[in-house]
Write a protein that holds these residues in place. Structure first.
Motif, PDB file in Angstrom:
ATOM      1  N   VAL A  11      54.972 -15.387 -14.226  1.00 31.03           N
ATOM      2  CA  VAL A  11      54.846 -16.247 -13.047  1.00 31.03           C
ATOM      3  C   VAL A  11      54.102 -17.496 -13.504  1.00 31.03           C
ATOM      4  CG1 VAL A  11      54.007 -16.447 -10.687  1.00 31.03           C
ATOM      5  CG2 VAL A  11      54.794 -14.230 -11.535  1.00 31.03           C
ATOM      6  N   LEU A  12      54.809 -18.629 -13.572  1.00 35.98           N
ATOM      7  CA  LEU A  12      54.285 -19.847 -14.171  1.00 35.98           C
ATOM      8  C   LEU A  12      54.218 -20.986 -13.169  1.00 35.98           C
ATOM      9  CD1 LEU A  12      56.402 -19.839 -17.462  1.00 35.98           C
ATOM     10  CD2 LEU A  12      54.053 -19.034 -17.216  1.00 35.98           C
ATOM     11  N   GLY A  13      53.252 -21.862 -13.367  1.00 31.21           N
ATOM     12  CA  GLY A  13      53.118 -23.043 -12.523  1.00 31.21           C
ATOM     13  C   GLY A  13      51.710 -23.581 -12.613  1.00 31.21           C
ATOM     14  N   ASP A  14      51.511 -24.787 -12.114  1.00 33.38           N
ATOM     15  CA  ASP A  14      50.203 -25.433 -12.183  1.00 33.38           C
ATOM     16  C   ASP A  14      49.141 -24.650 -11.419  1.00 33.38           C
ATOM     17  OD1 ASP A  14      51.385 -27.403 -13.656  1.00 33.38           O
ATOM     18  OD2 ASP A  14      51.237 -28.969 -12.120  1.00 33.38           O
ATOM     19  N   SER A  15      47.901 -24.840 -11.804  1.00 35.58           N
ATOM     20  CA  SER A  15      46.783 -24.244 -11.075  1.00 35.58           C
ATOM     21  C   SER A  15      46.780 -24.762  -9.638  1.00 35.58           C
ATOM     22  CB  SER A  15      45.458 -24.606 -11.751  1.00 35.58           C
ATOM     23  OG  SER A  15      45.385 -24.073 -13.050  1.00 35.58           O
ATOM     24  N   GLY A  16      46.556 -23.863  -8.699  1.00 32.66           N
ATOM     25  CA  GLY A  16      46.455 -24.250  -7.302  1.00 32.66           C
ATOM     26  C   GLY A  16      47.755 -24.228  -6.527  1.00 32.66           C
ATOM     27  N   VAL A  17      48.875 -23.864  -7.175  1.00 27.88           N
ATOM     28  CA  VAL A  17      50.149 -23.848  -6.435  1.00 27.88           C
ATOM     29  C   VAL A  17      50.319 -22.583  -5.603  1.00 27.88           C
ATOM     30  CG1 VAL A  17      51.318 -25.336  -8.100  1.00 27.88           C
ATOM     31  CG2 VAL A  17      51.452 -22.843  -8.365  1.00 27.88           C
ATOM     32  N   GLY A  18      49.471 -21.572  -5.855  1.00 24.93           N
ATOM     33  CA  GLY A  18      49.538 -20.344  -5.060  1.00 24.93           C
ATOM     34  C   GLY A  18      50.197 -19.174  -5.758  1.00 24.93           C
ATOM     35  N   PRO A  35      41.977 -15.866  -2.319  1.00 26.60           N
ATOM     36  CA  PRO A  35      42.472 -16.072  -3.687  1.00 26.60           C
ATOM     37  C   PRO A  35      41.466 -16.821  -4.542  1.00 26.60           C
ATOM     38  CG  PRO A  35      43.558 -17.562  -2.151  1.00 26.60           C
ATOM     39  CD  PRO A  35      42.767 -16.605  -1.320  1.00 26.60           C
ATOM     40  N   SER A  36      41.431 -16.476  -5.816  1.00 22.74           N
ATOM     41  CA  SER A  36      40.531 -17.136  -6.763  1.00 22.74           C
ATOM     42  C   SER A  36      41.342 -17.646  -7.940  1.00 22.74           C
ATOM     43  CB  SER A  36      39.453 -16.157  -7.239  1.00 22.74           C
ATOM     44  OG  SER A  36      40.034 -15.019  -7.848  1.00 22.74           O
ATOM     45  N   TRP A  37      40.715 -18.471  -8.770  1.00 23.98           N
ATOM     46  CA  TRP A  37      41.391 -19.015  -9.935  1.00 23.98           C
ATOM     47  C   TRP A  37      41.660 -17.899 -10.946  1.00 23.98           C
ATOM     48  CZ3 TRP A  37      43.213 -23.674  -9.216  1.00 23.98           C
ATOM     49  CH2 TRP A  37      42.530 -24.559  -8.361  1.00 23.98           C
ATOM     50  N   THR A  38      42.850 -17.912 -11.526  1.00 25.22           N
ATOM     51  CA  THR A  38      43.195 -16.935 -12.551  1.00 25.22           C
ATOM     52  C   THR A  38      42.762 -17.449 -13.913  1.00 25.22           C
ATOM     53  OG1 THR A  38      45.111 -16.154 -11.293  1.00 25.22           O
ATOM     54  CG2 THR A  38      45.069 -15.658 -13.662  1.00 25.22           C
ATOM     55  N   VAL A  39      41.962 -16.658 -14.600  1.00 25.25           N
ATOM     56  CA  VAL A  39      41.519 -16.998 -15.954  1.00 25.25           C
ATOM     57  C   VAL A  39      42.309 -16.147 -16.933  1.00 25.25           C
ATOM     58  CG1 VAL A  39      39.588 -17.070 -17.568  1.00 25.25           C
ATOM     59  CG2 VAL A  39      39.213 -17.578 -15.134  1.00 25.25           C
ATOM     60  N   GLY A  40      43.058 -16.784 -17.804  1.00 28.69           N
ATOM     61  CA  GLY A  40      43.873 -16.037 -18.754  1.00 28.69           C
ATOM     62  C   GLY A  40      45.144 -15.550 -18.094  1.00 28.69           C
ATOM     63  N   ASN A  99      53.070 -30.985  -3.429  1.00 33.66           N
ATOM     64  CA  ASN A  99      52.560 -31.630  -4.639  1.00 33.66           C
ATOM     65  C   ASN A  99      53.729 -31.928  -5.580  1.00 33.66           C
ATOM     66  OD1 ASN A  99      51.432 -32.303  -7.118  1.00 33.66           O
ATOM     67  ND2 ASN A  99      49.794 -30.800  -6.978  1.00 33.66           N
ATOM     68  N   LYS A 100      54.205 -33.158  -5.584  1.00 36.64           N
ATOM     69  CA  LYS A 100      55.373 -33.535  -6.369  1.00 36.64           C
ATOM     70  C   LYS A 100      55.161 -33.310  -7.859  1.00 36.64           C
ATOM     71  CE  LYS A 100      58.598 -37.393  -7.024  1.00 36.64           C
ATOM     72  NZ  LYS A 100      58.920 -38.799  -6.629  1.00 36.64           N
ATOM     73  N   LYS A 101      53.949 -33.556  -8.337  1.00 37.61           N
ATOM     74  CA  LYS A 101      53.675 -33.394  -9.768  1.00 37.61           C
ATOM     75  C   LYS A 101      53.853 -31.944 -10.205  1.00 37.61           C
ATOM     76  CE  LYS A 101      52.246 -35.025 -13.764  1.00 37.61           C
ATOM     77  NZ  LYS A 101      50.912 -35.656 -13.917  1.00 37.61           N
ATOM     78  N   SER A 102      53.490 -30.990  -9.345  1.00 35.28           N
ATOM     79  CA  SER A 102      53.639 -29.580  -9.702  1.00 35.28           C
ATOM     80  C   SER A 102      55.107 -29.211  -9.852  1.00 35.28           C
ATOM     81  CB  SER A 102      52.972 -28.681  -8.649  1.00 35.28           C
ATOM     82  OG  SER A 102      53.732 -28.615  -7.454  1.00 35.28           O
ATOM     83  N   SER A 103      55.975 -29.888  -9.101  1.00 41.78           N
ATOM     84  CA  SER A 103      57.414 -29.651  -9.221  1.00 41.78           C
ATOM     85  C   SER A 103      57.922 -30.198 -10.550  1.00 41.78           C
ATOM     86  CB  SER A 103      58.165 -30.316  -8.066  1.00 41.78           C
ATOM     87  OG  SER A 103      57.685 -29.864  -6.816  1.00 41.78           O
ATOM     88  N   VAL A 144      63.143 -20.087  -9.018  1.00 45.32           N
ATOM     89  CA  VAL A 144      62.247 -21.172  -8.622  1.00 45.32           C
ATOM     90  C   VAL A 144      61.721 -20.899  -7.215  1.00 45.32           C
ATOM     91  CG1 VAL A 144      62.035 -23.652  -8.184  1.00 45.32           C
ATOM     92  CG2 VAL A 144      63.489 -22.829 -10.062  1.00 45.32           C
ATOM     93  N   ILE A 145      60.398 -20.903  -7.068  1.00 43.12           N
ATOM     94  CA  ILE A 145      59.789 -20.639  -5.762  1.00 43.12           C
ATOM     95  C   ILE A 145      58.865 -21.792  -5.377  1.00 43.12           C
ATOM     96  CG2 ILE A 145      58.237 -19.150  -4.437  1.00 43.12           C
ATOM     97  CD1 ILE A 145      59.251 -16.774  -5.907  1.00 43.12           C
ATOM     98  N   GLY A 146      59.115 -22.364  -4.210  1.00 40.91           N
ATOM     99  CA  GLY A 146      58.250 -23.392  -3.646  1.00 40.91           C
ATOM    100  C   GLY A 146      57.317 -22.776  -2.622  1.00 40.91           C
ATOM    101  N   THR A 147      56.028 -23.061  -2.739  1.00 36.61           N
ATOM    102  CA  THR A 147      55.022 -22.493  -1.839  1.00 36.61           C
ATOM    103  C   THR A 147      54.504 -23.544  -0.844  1.00 36.61           C
ATOM    104  OG1 THR A 147      53.223 -23.019  -3.371  1.00 36.61           O
ATOM    105  CG2 THR A 147      54.296 -20.869  -3.625  1.00 36.61           C
ATOM    106  N   LYS A 148      53.710 -23.068   0.101  1.00 33.82           N
ATOM    107  CA  LYS A 148      53.039 -23.908   1.103  1.00 33.82           C
ATOM    108  C   LYS A 148      54.028 -24.623   2.021  1.00 33.82           C
ATOM    109  CE  LYS A 148      49.155 -24.447  -2.079  1.00 33.82           C
ATOM    110  NZ  LYS A 148      48.149 -25.331  -2.686  1.00 33.82           N
ATOM    111  N   LEU A 149      55.141 -23.944   2.300  1.00 33.10           N
ATOM    112  CA  LEU A 149      56.126 -24.498   3.225  1.00 33.10           C
ATOM    113  C   LEU A 149      55.506 -24.762   4.584  1.00 33.10           C
ATOM    114  CD1 LEU A 149      59.131 -25.207   3.726  1.00 33.10           C
ATOM    115  CD2 LEU A 149      59.486 -22.815   4.373  1.00 33.10           C
ATOM    116  N   ASP A 150      54.527 -23.941   4.960  1.00 32.99           N
ATOM    117  CA  ASP A 150      53.879 -24.078   6.264  1.00 32.99           C
ATOM    118  C   ASP A 150      53.066 -25.360   6.385  1.00 32.99           C
ATOM    119  OD1 ASP A 150      52.337 -22.609   4.231  1.00 32.99           O
ATOM    120  OD2 ASP A 150      50.717 -22.663   5.705  1.00 32.99           O
ATOM    121  N   GLN A 151      52.716 -25.973   5.248  1.00 36.28           N
ATOM    122  CA  GLN A 151      51.895 -27.176   5.271  1.00 36.28           C
ATOM    123  C   GLN A 151      52.729 -28.457   5.385  1.00 36.28           C
ATOM    124  OE1 GLN A 151      48.893 -27.289   2.199  1.00 36.28           O
ATOM    125  NE2 GLN A 151      48.471 -25.095   2.369  1.00 36.28           N
ATOM    126  N   ILE A 152      54.029 -28.305   5.454  1.00 36.51           N
ATOM    127  CA  ILE A 152      54.914 -29.462   5.602  1.00 36.51           C
ATOM    128  C   ILE A 152      55.375 -29.545   7.050  1.00 36.51           C
ATOM    129  CG2 ILE A 152      57.047 -30.557   4.839  1.00 36.51           C
ATOM    130  CD1 ILE A 152      56.848 -28.960   2.276  1.00 36.51           C
TER     131      ILE A 152
END
Length: 236
Positions: A11-18, A35-40, A99-103, A144-152
């Motif tokens: 499961v890959l993607g930028d930090s903070g995408v969920g 949720p907390s930040w994943t280390v490693g 977040n367009k950059k995360s895409s 491909v999974i897009g998150t935070k649909l509720d925030q749009i």
């Protein structure tokens, strides 16, 4: 249950995408409260019924490997992260719809995993500048999974989803957009649940029924992308 066959899905993607919230939702059908930040790397298990409702139905473990960090990390961090990329059977690419950059960074994440010998630093990809032939020979199932649909806001959703729709086409993958704070977004019977089941079935088939293309090979066996493969990338 301990003897169930299993597959490994990154499961890959930028930090903070969920990613952590997504993995928890997929494995436990519950919202992750804090949720907390994943280390490693963090690994969770989903129990999946392959070809459910057919004579071929069989239960498998789906290992979901939530990889922490940023695609722009130092080379030493990437080298450490690469140890998680061995023997991968499937990849879920996660981006934040707000977040367009995360895409855009999903291209860089996929290159980091699928071709560890070529790590493009500072590369920014935008619609129209991507050569999809880079992944034409990829045998690893992608989703491909897009998150935070509720925030749009509803008035903006069509615009945002139109902008991100090309991602799935570029990766030759199905696309899911959901709200990780709402268990109903991936509940049984929903279109998202059908797509998830179809993806996991494909991962299992590649692993256990088409073994010649079942996982990412080692460094020596990896097909390298030539220098011309990045001709359509441009730098930020």
């Amino acid at each position: 249950m301990a003897s169930l066959d299993r597959v490994k899905v990154l499961v890959l993607g930028d930090s903070g995408v969920g990613k952590s919230s997504l993995v928890h939702l997929l494995c436990h059908s519950q919202v992750l409260g804090n949720p907390s930040w994943t280390v490693g790397c963090s690994v969770d298990i989903r129990v999946h019924d392959y070809k459910e409702g057919t004579p071929e139905e069989k239960t498998y473990y789906i290992e979901l490997w939530d990889i922490g960090g940023s695609v722009g990390s130092a080379s030493s961090v990437k080298s450490t992260r690469a140890v998680f990329y061995n023997s991968v059977n499937g990849i879920i690419l996660v981006h934040d719809l707000t977040n367009k950059k995360s895409s855009q960074n999903l291209y860089r994440w996929s290159l980091e995993v699928l071709n560890r010998d070529l790590v493009p630093t500072g590369v920014l990809v935008t619609n129209g500048d991507y050569d999809r032939e880079q992944f034409a020979d990829n045998q690893i199932p992608l989703l491909v999974i897009g998150t935070k649909l509720d925030q749009i806001h509803e008035t903006k959703r069509h615009e945002v989803l139109t902008r991100t729709a090309f991602l799935a086409e570029d990766f030759n993958a199905e696309e899911i957009n959901l709200d990780c704070t709402n268990p109903r977004s991936s509940a049984a019977g929903s279109s998202n649940a059908v797509k998830l089941s179809r993806f996991f079935d494909k991962v299992i088939e590649k692993r256990y029924f088409f073994k010649e293309s079942n996982q990412i090979p080692g460094f020596s066996d990896r097909k390298r992308f030539g220098a011309g493969a990045l001709k359509n990338f441009h730098y930020d």
